[in-house]
Design an enzyme around this catalytic site. Structure first.
Site, PDB file in Angstrom:
ATOM      1  N   HIS A  41      -1.170   2.084   3.103  1.00  0.00           N
ATOM      2  CA  HIS A  41      -0.094   1.380   3.819  1.00  0.00           C
ATOM      3  C   HIS A  41       0.109   1.926   5.234  1.00  0.00           C
ATOM      4  O   HIS A  41       0.686   1.226   6.078  1.00  0.00           O
ATOM      5  CB  HIS A  41       1.223   1.527   3.061  1.00  0.00           C
ATOM      6  CG  HIS A  41       1.431   0.501   1.997  1.00  0.00           C
ATOM      7  ND1 HIS A  41       1.187  -0.840   2.190  1.00  0.00           N
ATOM      8  CD2 HIS A  41       1.878   0.612   0.718  1.00  0.00           C
ATOM      9  CE1 HIS A  41       1.479  -1.496   1.086  1.00  0.00           C
ATOM     10  NE2 HIS A  41       1.894  -0.647   0.178  1.00  0.00           N
ATOM     11  N   GLU A  44       0.489  -5.314   0.324  1.00  0.00           N
ATOM     12  CA  GLU A  44       0.490  -4.785  -1.043  1.00  0.00           C
ATOM     13  C   GLU A  44      -0.831  -5.055  -1.764  1.00  0.00           C
ATOM     14  O   GLU A  44      -1.296  -4.229  -2.542  1.00  0.00           O
ATOM     15  CB  GLU A  44       1.660  -5.374  -1.832  1.00  0.00           C
ATOM     16  CG  GLU A  44       3.031  -5.010  -1.280  1.00  0.00           C
ATOM     17  CD  GLU A  44       3.290  -3.501  -1.239  1.00  0.00           C
ATOM     18  OE1 GLU A  44       2.517  -2.729  -1.846  1.00  0.00           O
ATOM     19  OE2 GLU A  44       4.260  -3.099  -0.579  1.00  0.00           O
ATOM     20  N   GLU A  50       6.091   3.708   1.509  1.00  0.00           N
ATOM     21  CA  GLU A  50       5.119   4.108   2.524  1.00  0.00           C
ATOM     22  C   GLU A  50       5.699   4.331   3.903  1.00  0.00           C
ATOM     23  O   GLU A  50       5.015   4.113   4.908  1.00  0.00           O
ATOM     24  CB  GLU A  50       4.039   3.020   2.636  1.00  0.00           C
ATOM     25  CG  GLU A  50       4.498   1.701   3.249  1.00  0.00           C
ATOM     26  CD  GLU A  50       5.003   0.673   2.261  1.00  0.00           C
ATOM     27  OE1 GLU A  50       5.104  -0.511   2.627  1.00  0.00           O
ATOM     28  OE2 GLU A  50       5.278   1.056   1.120  1.00  0.00           O
ATOM     29  N   ASN A  51       6.930   4.777   4.032  1.00  0.00           N
ATOM     30  CA  ASN A  51       7.505   4.969   5.360  1.00  0.00           C
ATOM     31  C   ASN A  51       6.509   5.688   6.266  1.00  0.00           C
ATOM     32  O   ASN A  51       5.937   6.707   5.892  1.00  0.00           O
ATOM     33  CB  ASN A  51       8.781   5.792   5.262  1.00  0.00           C
ATOM     34  CG  ASN A  51       9.750   5.240   4.240  1.00  0.00           C
ATOM     35  OD1 ASN A  51      10.056   4.064   4.248  1.00  0.00           O
ATOM     36  ND2 ASN A  51      10.215   6.093   3.349  1.00  0.00           N
ATOM     37  N   GLU A  91      -0.136   4.512  -1.129  1.00  0.00           N
ATOM     38  CA  GLU A  91       0.818   4.700  -0.025  1.00  0.00           C
ATOM     39  C   GLU A  91       0.110   5.065   1.274  1.00  0.00           C
ATOM     40  O   GLU A  91       0.539   4.674   2.356  1.00  0.00           O
ATOM     41  CB  GLU A  91       1.845   5.773  -0.390  1.00  0.00           C
ATOM     42  CG  GLU A  91       2.662   5.464  -1.639  1.00  0.00           C
ATOM     43  CD  GLU A  91       3.273   4.065  -1.632  1.00  0.00           C
ATOM     44  OE1 GLU A  91       3.698   3.595  -0.566  1.00  0.00           O
ATOM     45  OE2 GLU A  91       3.325   3.448  -2.713  1.00  0.00           O
TER      46      GLU A  91
END
Length: 1037
Positions: free
Chosen positions: A457, A476, A420-421, A454
């Site tokens: 996040h 998470e 998930e950058n 993602e």
């Protein structure tokens, strides 16, 4: 050459730098060369000339000494702002050559000596440095403290405020060089700068104050591999509340692995192309640049990446400017990030193409992938749902997406499904690229949920980050829970959160958490080696299940309001679980409810396992029931993880929902908070023919058992009119019954009797629950001599529904979501059971479809059952079919098709083919690294290959551990997948003997494996014959 060109781009050196470097090259003597050069000329023959020369020599020597003293005094007065140093990491020197080394800098064994320095001088310098270090170590021992570099966490005396990181990526030889400037704030005075750095070669270090008050001289630097830190020792302490700049110049490899800054490749038009991409979570940013690699150290980042113009570069933020050079290189300067942690910083260097869309709020969304995938439109589905999901989350959380853009990057090789950058989320191709013409509903669902996860996040994890890894479930668990909430937003009729969550999350994680070797969802993390083990299904799935339970007993609207407050309060910062509990408690107070969320939830997050509630009707007192709780474990003989604490000491505050029903009606649910070992409760309207049902729709994280009379009443209800019970309740009863029987809480026949009603069940979820519950039982029995009895019983339960539903028609031209999701998934589940247990018509149909494909070279197999047909065909038919599937695996470019073709190859009954496949799985050119694990696990699930996979695993352990040891999940997934269905005394002995002799990590995974196999052996010994006796009797009736 490239590295030399890189060095020419450094900032101009000062005269003082040149002087210091010259001194180092001359063995630290620092003597001006003039007089000595003159003395080296031809000697005169006369005595006078000798005397003159000697005078000149003496004079020259004196002048040299004076010059050296003068230089030294000037250096002290000016307080030299930097110190060049050269130190190699705990590994071989990296490409790019050695920078100049200070006398105190240590070289590791095998590293090159600095120019002009002899081995004796180097050894002398190292000896002096070692002596210095030993003295410091003794000083810390006298203080009875660990030195700051030996502690499991970074010392707290410094805080990074901003990183300016400049990188040059050399894709032709897979190296990169970097220069990082870190602005530091001093909280407590110290002469040590300790930060993370691993597997890199550091060329130079400089420390200076931001203001003009002068610099700080570096005494020496060294790596401390045990904690993966780099230590800068200063001549004086940094002053409190002042700001300093730390500059480090370094180089490293773009690794051929799966972590840090690594490389991947793909083939386009017969040409292999390479790309570089990062994976920093949880502790691998330190492999790409020296940094404070803990989530609490949030800072801003300014990234610049220099690369060949044939590539493009990506990072978390948009490109601000690009500077093109005449030699075919370009430097991309990215905008500054908001405050963020190192683990979701990211960059990539690739030659991908993209498509883009824009959200209502103006966020630019791009999907980058291989040019051929973009051209085919394989990323269009992901791109479109990403835009919709950003809008959904912005509305749900009432917090806007924080960056101007979000890039989705599809890469061929990656250790996880996705990462998930912030602003640059990376996905393995199989989890984001989708071709509607050859993708099943199951594959579409998988892609959808990974993207939903993602994107969540970007708020839970990126915007608000856990303080430390012990609370990794805070990000998470929420992301996993919202997989189902977000998918419901996209497909409202699929009922994901209310239904599919049960089978895919709750039932699955309860299998794992029912082991004595489980662990709490929040667990203490002391050192880097502990961090990997917290990333498991307990954090993800149990975290999600607890969040779902919390949302249900709070009420969804109040829960949503509390999350909005939590994100608003803590955005761009860090938060711990108590911050969440306090915010949710305040949200409840605002609506007039008073529940101490922390008091309730601490018992669920700080204790391992979960309870089984037992409800007993008290036959002597009307309407009174006895409710008791105890910890659920599959193997009561297993040694507890904490011997000082037996299972009897576990206690939870349990929100037990309960309802009373009869043949035609079920009452509305009531909630009872159970907090003692045993309690008595009065239940109104509890008549003789009434049954009780606990944990309505399985919103709670616990199992429910009843007395046999109540079980009989529930079985009778399912047989007569199952629709009185909701779909979720029916699925919950099936799963509880199978697992209570497996653990010995119930007779073995109860779950099989419940199954009988399935011939009338028209909903997908109960069938799915039954299928998943049968699977481990099937694996316990599939190598026994009486397996055919069990097989025959299951076939009888499946037969009528299989005939009713039939096979799907080929819908290549239809949209995947046009068909009824529930109906198609039900049909798929029934076909899978029929083919798996040997239904003759199912086998014939699968063989016909495979034969038609081979003869016509046109694949007319319906999308939603392709994996079942491929697997069945490979298991039934000859080696030619295996070779055909193998050929198709190599020739297809569609990632969804590639995945199911590879898995089908593991279904063969031919042990030679299975062995061949196992050996091929370790060839990265044939099978991608992340797919090799699935090959080994699927062979282990095949009864004809279980012993082969187990033998292969043991023989190749060193290779496998070296490849996957640092990657979260991968080793534990492999250990579990290969061992979970071992069930003989001999296999248990083999496992224990292997553990005694193996080298490497995964200790937690192996202890869990031993407990699982012990439970399997125990079940075989205690319950197998009981089950077979009932089955024989049932089949003859």
């Amino acid at each position: 050459m490239a590295l030399e060109e890189k060095r020419e781009k450094r900032p101009p050196v000062t005269p003082m730098m040149i002087e210091e470097e010259a001194a180092l090259r001359n063995g630290s003597r620092g003597l001006p060369p003039g007089p000595w050069a003159e003395a080296a000329g031809p000697r005169p023959r006369t005595t006078e000339r000798h005397i003159a020369v000697h005078k000149r020599l003496v004079l020259g020597f004196a002048v040299s000494i004076l010059a050296l003293l003068a230089v030294t005094m000037i250096a002290v007065l000016l307080s030299v702002r930097f110190e060049e140093c050269g130190a190699a990491a705990d590994g071989p020197p990296r490409a790019g050559g050695n920078g100049s080394l200070s006398g105190a800098a240590r070289q590791p064994p095998g590293a090159e000596q600095p120019p002009g320095q002899s081995e004796e001088e180097a050894r002398g310098g190292e000896a002096a440095e070692e002596e210095e270090e030993e003295e410091e170590e003794e000083e810390w021992q006298r203080r009875r403290e660990l030195p700051p570099w030996a502690r499991p966490r970074l010392p707290r005396h410094l805080r990074p405020l901003h990183y300016n990181l400049m990188l040059s990526a050399f894709m032709e030889n897979f190296t990169f060089s970097g220069e990082v400037n870190v602005q530091l704030e001093v909280r407590n005075a110290s002469r040590y700068i300790v930060l993370h750095a691993h597997r890199m070669h550091i060329e130079a270090v400089r420390v200076a104050e931001d203001k003009l008050a002068g610099g700080v001289r570096v005494a020496r630097t060294f790596f401390y591999p045990q904690t993966q830190v780099f230590v800068v020792v200063l001549n004086r302490s940094l002053e409190v509340q002042r700001s300093y700049n730390l500059k480090i110049i370094y180089n490293a490899l773009i690794e051929n692995e799966l972590l840090g800054f690594f490389r991947s490749s793909y083939v386009l038009h017969g040409e292999r192309r390479f790309l570089g991409v990062t994976q920093f979570s949880p502790t691998h940013a330190r492999k790409a640049f020296p940094c404070f690699d803990e989530p609490i150290y949030k800072a801003t980042f300014k990234i610049s990446i220099r690369h060949q113009a044939t590539y493009l570069s990506l990072s978390n933020m948009p490109v601000e400017t690009s500077v093109f050079e005449e030699d075919g290189w370009v430097t991309d300067h990215f905008s500054q990030t908001p405050l963020m942690s190192t683990y979701y910083l990211a960059w990539a260097v690739c030659n991908f193409t993209y498509r883009e869309t824009v959200t209502k709020s103006g966020v630019v969304v791009r999907l980058y992938a291989r040019p051929d995938a973009i051209r085919r439109g394989s990323g269009d589905y992901a791109l479109n749902i990403t835009r919709r999901l950003i809008e959904f989350y912005e509305d749900y959380f009432k917090v806007p997406y924080s960056l101007p853009k979000l890039d989705l990057l599809a890469v061929p090789k990656h250790p996880y499904a996705a990462m998930e950058n912030w602003g640059l989320s990376v996905f393995v191709e199989q989890r984001i690229l989708l071709d509607p013409s050859i993708s099943s509903i199951l594959y579409l669902l998988d892609v959808t949920m990974v993207i939903v996860h993602e994107l969540c996040h970007q708020w839970f994890g990126d915007l608000v980050t856990p303080v430390w890894w012990e609370d990794v479930w805070l990000k998470e668990g929420f992301a996993h829970y919202f997989e189902f909430v977000g998918t419901d937003y996209l497909y409202p009729g699929w009922n994901m959160e209310k239904q599919r969550f049960l089978t895919d999350v709750l039932h699955e994680v309860m299998l794992l958490d029912g082991l004595a070797s489980s662990h709490p969802v929040s667990q203490e993390v002391q050192q880097a080696s502990d961090i990997d083990r917290v990333f498991d299904w307990i954090a993800y799935k149990k975290g999600a299940a607890l969040i779902r339970m919390l949302a249900n007993f709070m009420g969804h609207s109040v829960f949503q309001m509390g999350l909005q407050d939590y994100l608003t309060i803590h955005k761009y910062g860090n938060a711990a679980r108590n911050d969440l509990w306090n915010t949710l408690s305040k949200a409840l107070k605002r609506v007039g409810k008073s529940v101490n969320i922390q008091e309730v939830m601490d018992q669920w997050t700080l204790q391992m396992g979960y309870p089984v509630i037992t409800i007993l009707g008290n036959e002597t007192t009307d309407n009174i029931i006895v409710i008791s709780q105890e910890r659920f474990v599959y193997d009561s003989d297993a040694k507890p993880k904490d011997p000082a604490r037996g299972d009897n000491s576990y206690l939870w505050q349990i929100p037990l929902t309960i309802a009373v029903g009869n043949t035609s009606h079920i009452s509305s649910e009531a909630i009872i908070w159970v907090s003692n070992k045993s309690e008595h409760h009065r239940i109104p309207a509890l008549e003789e023919a009434s049954w009780l049902l606990g944990n309505i729709n399985q919103t709670g994280y616990f199992r429910v058992n009843y007395d046999i009379r109540n079980w009989r009443l529930l079985i009778n209800q399912l047989t007569r009119n199952h629709e009185v019970l909701s779909v979720s309740n029916r699925a919950g009863l099936i799963d509880d019954a199978f697992n209570l029987a497996r653990a010995g809480y119930l007779p073995q026949n109860i779950p099989l009797e419940i199954m009988r009603y399935l011939s009338e069940e028209k909903d997908f979820l109960p069938w799915h629950a039954a299928s998943r519950a049968l699977y481990p039982l099937d694996k316990l029995l599939d190598r026994t001599e009486n397996y055919n009895i069990f097989n025959e019983y299951i076939l009888r339960q499946v037969a009528s529904m299989y005939l009713k539903l039939g096979w799907p028609t080929n819908n290549l031209n239809k949209s995947l979501v046009q068909a009824s999701y529930q109906h198609e998934e039900l049909r798929r589940e029934v076909i899978m059971l029929a083919c798996s247990f040997g239904n003759k018509h199912c086998h014939q149909q699968a063989a016909t479809l495979i034969s038609d494909w081979i003869s016509s070279n046109r694949n007319r197999i319906p999308l939603n059952v392709r994996d079942i047909v491929y697997c069945t065909g490979v298991s039934l038919m000859d080696e030619d079919v295996w070779e055909f599937i193998w050929m198709k695996f190599h020739s297809t470019t569609a990632v969804s098709e590639k995945k199911i073709l590879l898995e089908a190859l593991t279904c063969s009954d031919d042990r030679n083919l299975l062995n061949r496949l196992l050996n091929l799985s370790l060839n990265s050119e044939v099978v991608l690294d992340q797919d090799a694990i699935d090959v080994i696990i699927h062979v282990a699930r095949n009864p004809h290959g279980r012993d082969l996979a187990w033998k292969f695993f043991r023989e190749k352990w060193k290779i496998l551990n070296a490849r996957y040891g640092e990657a979260l999940f991968m080793n534990s997934k492999l250990v579990s997948g290969v061992t979970e269905f071992l069930n003989t005394e001999g296999e248990l002995r083999e496992l224990k003997n292997f553990i005694k002799s193996y080298e490497g990590g995964a200790a937690v995974s192996f202890s869990r494996a031993v407990e699982t196999v012990e439970a399997n052996v125990r079940w075989q010994r205690l319950y197998k014959e009981e089950l077979f006796q009932w089955l024989r009797k049932s089949l003859t009736q």
